[in-house]
Design an enzyme around this catalytic site. Structure first.
Site, short mmCIF file in Angstrom:
data_model
loop_
_atom_site.label_atom_id
_atom_site.label_comp_id
_atom_site.label_asym_id
_atom_site.label_seq_id
_atom_site.Cartn_x
_atom_site.Cartn_y
_atom_site.Cartn_z
N HIS A 650 -0.46 -2.62 -8.76
CA HIS A 650 0.06 -4.15 -8.85
C HIS A 650 -1.90 -4.68 -8.11
O HIS A 650 -1.13 -5.37 -8.06
CB HIS A 650 1.27 -3.67 -7.71
CG HIS A 650 0.76 -3.56 -5.98
ND1 HIS A 650 0.96 -2.01 -5.52
CD2 HIS A 650 0.45 -4.49 -4.98
CE1 HIS A 650 0.72 -2.19 -3.98
NE2 HIS A 650 -0.30 -3.65 -4.01
N ASP A 704 3.49 2.66 -9.91
CA ASP A 704 2.51 1.92 -8.94
C ASP A 704 1.52 3.03 -8.39
O ASP A 704 0.64 3.34 -7.92
CB ASP A 704 3.16 1.30 -7.96
CG ASP A 704 1.84 0.28 -7.33
OD1 ASP A 704 1.65 -0.29 -7.66
OD2 ASP A 704 2.54 0.13 -6.04
N GLY A 796 -3.15 0.41 7.15
CA GLY A 796 -2.90 0.54 5.62
C GLY A 796 -3.28 -0.27 4.85
O GLY A 796 -3.53 -1.49 5.57
N SER A 798 -3.20 -1.82 0.54
CA SER A 798 -2.02 -1.47 -0.78
C SER A 798 -3.42 -0.94 -1.84
O SER A 798 -4.73 -1.04 -1.53
CB SER A 798 -2.40 -2.78 -1.67
OG SER A 798 -0.95 -3.27 -1.17
N GLY A 799 -3.44 0.46 -2.32
CA GLY A 799 -3.66 1.02 -3.09
C GLY A 799 -4.37 2.67 -2.50
O GLY A 799 -5.51 3.18 -3.08
#
Length: 847
Positions: A650, A704, A796, A798-799
């Site tokens: 994403h 994802d 955290g 994304s990715g």
């Protein structure tokens, strides 16, 4: 002769005194051996043979008992110091070759012999003593004494040496002492660390350094930094400062073998290795960002280093300087007044000096009370790690002693009047970083306006009460609660987040959260597919579960049947061991389970920041910051090889404005710790290609995951290393603790963090998580929840990686995908399960 310089070799005195513990065997009763009538010639022969055998046996026993057993002695070394009150220090005493040194040393060793002669237990085993050094105050003598002790008598000698002060007092009160006898006080003695006089040392070195004002000296392991330190070597550095000064020892590099049993550095607040004066023992690799600065209590310090015969590392380097006693960092205490203020232990955030005591008197305006909150509290040492029995280093607030390690802000004390006394005390051994605190004036009637007051006086937001999280630190915000419908109502009155249900960990404390989980009856095992089979069928060679999970982790010589759960070696043979890859043991016949294992390890020791969320530099060297050119940090990624990164699909989806799917949009920063701070450890790379998973679903976030190829490979360093990729069969069990890292927003809707953040989370039961998330969890998703998160924590990114510890390595369990992008409480985070894509990653990257 110098014990240390000579390898501590002495031969025992050849006295012929029998050991008093030896018992003589009783003589035989001769009447029983007299010839009697009846047996005849055969009987006589048998009797003679038996008699001879008995004599031989007794002779052998006597020979062993009095010869061999007596000679079994062990070398015991004791180090110590004593103050000579009727002597004045001379500069010549610094030089062990000077006539003045030798004359005083001879006198001290003679007096030591006289002291030991006062104890029968010590006198008969005493070999000799050497004087290692002298220092100011009037004159302090540092000595080593050797004893040769029969096996079994070591404890008795230790006990006798523990009363050294009494023996000295006895010797000092002798009526017929020579007129020039030394007057001794402040006697310290302890058994020398056996590792410091190992017989395996082939080389021993002794260095001396006297610091001067406005001069910074340097000590380092031989060969540093061009070559590793030598094996089987003992080294010591005697450090001195001028009178009325203390020594400042500041390490910029410590890189030794991980296990302190092998190679180590020890620092002493003394000029000889007295264990009751040891300040710290170090081994492993410390991050340069971690402050390692020590202050002595007096004007001397000893640094020792010992190495064994294998695995030699670069070593250490440290600066040595002197600080005038009474200057900043060496003092503490005083009068504190006003509405609010701050104070800390001496030398904070570095190590406080030993043998220090000080007091703060705090006064706030009349009619108010004093509240002290400890922002950092690190006062742990061997013997009081649990923080309950404060017999060593401590802080005392209004008569209450505090010690150990505590999370940031968890320790709070409040007075009943407008004054408070805070005392800091450190003993002679082992130091720590200490504390930083702030005080403020509060209203006695309403100490926590518009907030909830914990039992420990801490103030927290009212909405944090009864939410399942221990925000107070003493659980007082979670007592006597009425639980909401989306929480577990524990039988003991506690409320817990629903996603902690059925994760094999008793979070309630009474087992409520682990009831009705489909757990099998006693005597049965739960298969991976939740089927129940008898424990007796485990490892019986038959697949009773139907998925082969009852035949995992079984010791058997023959081959294991390959299933979806068994590890497949490169030669296509399978083994039943769970997670065998890179565990240091070769389980596959072809060794393929231990191939490509230069991964998942931080070079540095794990950070000791309690309760904080900042990661240490180099703690997660596989973490990558992905920047959109001209904009800044957008997503995280993980290094899996010198050329390839793993991130979330994403992150690289087109949004109509920016071409996120194009390699030219991005630049990757490897080795980064602080955003916009591009140091020498940071490497910037452009991208060559981006490969999102072909089945990525933009609506459900299923599949994802994406791969990024760098335009050129990177060279690994302490700050840039790959994470280990798990095999398709790698098991990440429910309840396991894992780590999320990234530069995500520090609060919902807030700005990204500047320093890399870390948080401990726990893997959540998939079916419970699926219920919580409205049935959106697929088999390619993994759920994990924050254990320690504050309400504003948004760890955290994304990715970024979900790093799972296994042995001493970290495996990439997941990729940060969706869910609690900003760590909403009681909502688990959702991660892409990497094991499901292991074949795809290998196909595209060869890794």
């Amino acid at each position: 002769m110098d014990y240390m310089d000579s390898g501590l070799r002495y031969t025992p005195n050849s006295d012929k005194d029998w050991d008093t513990s030896v018992q003589f065997l009783p003589a035989s009763d001769h009447k029983k051996l007299e010839k009697k009538k009846g047996p005849g010639r055969v009987g006589a022969v048998i009797g003679v043979v038996i008699f001879a055998a008995v004599i031989a046996l007794m002779t052998g026993l006597l020979v062993w008992h009095f010869h061999f057993r007596k000679d079994v002695r062990v070398k015991k070394m004791y180090s110590g110091s004593m103050r000579i009150t009727n002597q004045v220090f001379e500069d010549a005493y610094e030089n062990s070759n000077s006539s003045e040194f030798k004359a005083l040393a001879k006198q001290v060793t003679s007096q030591l012999k006289a002291i030991y002669s006062r104890s029968p237990q010590l006198a008969k085993y005493y070999v000799g003593s050497t004087i290692q050094a002298f220092s100011e105050g009037s004159v302090i003598a540092y000595y080593l004494s050797e004893f040769r002790v029969p096996v079994g008598q070591e404890a008795a000698v230790d006990n006798a040496m523990s009363s050294m002060e009494r023996l000295v007092d006895k010797e000092q009160r002798t009526l017929h002492r020579p007129g020039n006898s030394l007057v001794l006080a402040d006697v310290v003695s302890s058994a020398l660390d056996a590792r410091l006089f190992s017989s395996s040392f082939s080389r021993m070195f002794k260095f001396s350094e006297h610091t001067k004002t406005n001069h910074i000296g340097q000590i380092q392991s031989p060969g540093f930094p061009d070559r590793p330190y030598s094996p089987n070597t003992f080294l010591q550095w005697q450090l001195r400062a001028d009178p009325n000064h203390v020594i400042k020892l500041e390490f910029d590099t410590v890189n030794l073998e991980e296990d302190c049993k092998n190679d180590f550095v020890k620092i002493y607040d003394s000029l000889v290795a007295i264990e009751s004066r040891v300040m710290e023992e170090m081994c492993g690799y410390y991050s340069p960002s971690e402050p390692l600065t020590f202050l002595s209590s007096g004007n001397v310090m000893l640094v020792t280093m010992a190495t064994n015969n294998k695995k030699n590392y670069p070593g250490f380097r440290a600066k040595v300087s002197q600080v005038r006693r009474g200057s900043q960092g060496t003092t503490c205490g005083g009068q504190l007044m006003g509405e609010k203020g701050t104070f800390s232990s001496p030398n904070f955030p570095n190590y406080y000096p030993p043998r220090t005591s000080c007091q703060w008197s705090i006064e706030v305006p009349a009619g108010k009370a004093v509240k002290v909150s400890f922002k950092k509290f690190l006062m742990s040492e061997p013997g009081q790690e649990n923080g309950k029995d404060c017999r060593k280093d401590y802080v005392e607030v209004n008569g209450k002693k505090l010690c150990g390690e505590h999370p940031d802000g968890a320790v709070t004390e409040t007075s009943k009047t407008n004054t408070m006394s805070v005392v800091f005390s450190s003993d002679a051994s082992y130091v720590d970083r200490g504390f930083s605190a702030e005080f403020e004036a509060i209203d006695v009637k309403d100490p926590c306006p518009k907030q909830f007051q914990c039992k420990n006086q801490r103030c927290i937001k009212s909405e944090l009460r009864c939410d399942g999280w221990n925000d107070c630190g003493d659980m007082s915000d979670e007592l006597n609660c009425k639980c909401s419908s989306d929480s577990i109502s524990c039988k003991n009155g506690l409320c817990k987040p629903m996603f902690w249900r059925c994760d094999s960990i008793d979070d309630c404390g009474d087992g409520t959260d682990e009831l009705n989980c489909g757990v099998c009856k006693s005597g049965e095992m739960t298969c991976k597919n939740n089927k129940c089979v008898s424990e007796k069928k485990r490892c019986d060679g038959r697949d009773d579960c139907g998925d082969g999970s009852d035949e995992l982790d079984c010791e058997r010589a023959s081959g294991t049947t390959c299933t979806d759960l068994t590890y497949r070696c490169k030669n296509n043979k399978c083994i039943s061991k769970v997670n065998p890859e890179c565990d240091g043991t070769q389980d596959c016949d072809d060794g393929s389970d231990e191939e490509n294992c230069d991964c998942g390890r931080s070079m540095f020791k794990t950070s000791r920041i309690v309760g904080g969320q900042d990661a240490e530099e180099g703690e997660f060297p596989w973490q990558v910051s992905l920047h959109v050119k001209g904009y800044g940090h957008v997503c995280g990624a993980s290094i899996i090889s010198p050329r390839w990164l793993v991130t979330a699909a994403h992150c690289v989806q087109e949004d109509g404005k920016t071409s996120f799917s194009q390699p030219g949009t991005w630049e990757a920063y490897l080795g980064l710790h602080t955003q916009r701070k591009i140091g020498s450890a940071v490497v910037k790379r452009n991208l060559k290609q981006i490969i999102p998973h072909p089945n990525y679903n933009t609506f459900t976030y299923d599949n994802d995951i994406a791969l990024m190829e760098l335009d050129s490979p990177v060279t690994y360093s302490d700050y840039i290393k790959p994470v280990c990729l798990p095999s398709p069969q790698h098991d990440f069990p429910t309840g396991n603790t894992v780590w999320i890292t990234g530069w995500g927003a520090t609060r919902e809707g807030g700005f990204a963090a500047t320093v890399l953040q870390k948080a401990q989370v726990r893997i959540i039961n998939r079916s419970v998580c699926n219920d919580l998330m409205g049935g959106q969890i697929t088999s390619r998703m993994l759920c994990a929840g924050v254990l320690t998160g504050g309400v504003d924590a948004c760890q955290g990114d994304s990715g970024g990686p979900l790093s799972s510890p296994s042995g001493n390595r970290m495996f990439l369990a997941g990729v940060v995908s969706w869910g609690d992008g900003c760590a909403r409480r009681n909502k688990p985070g959702i991660y892409t399960t990497v094991t499901k894509f292991r074949g795809w990653v290998k196909e595209k990257t060869g890794v």
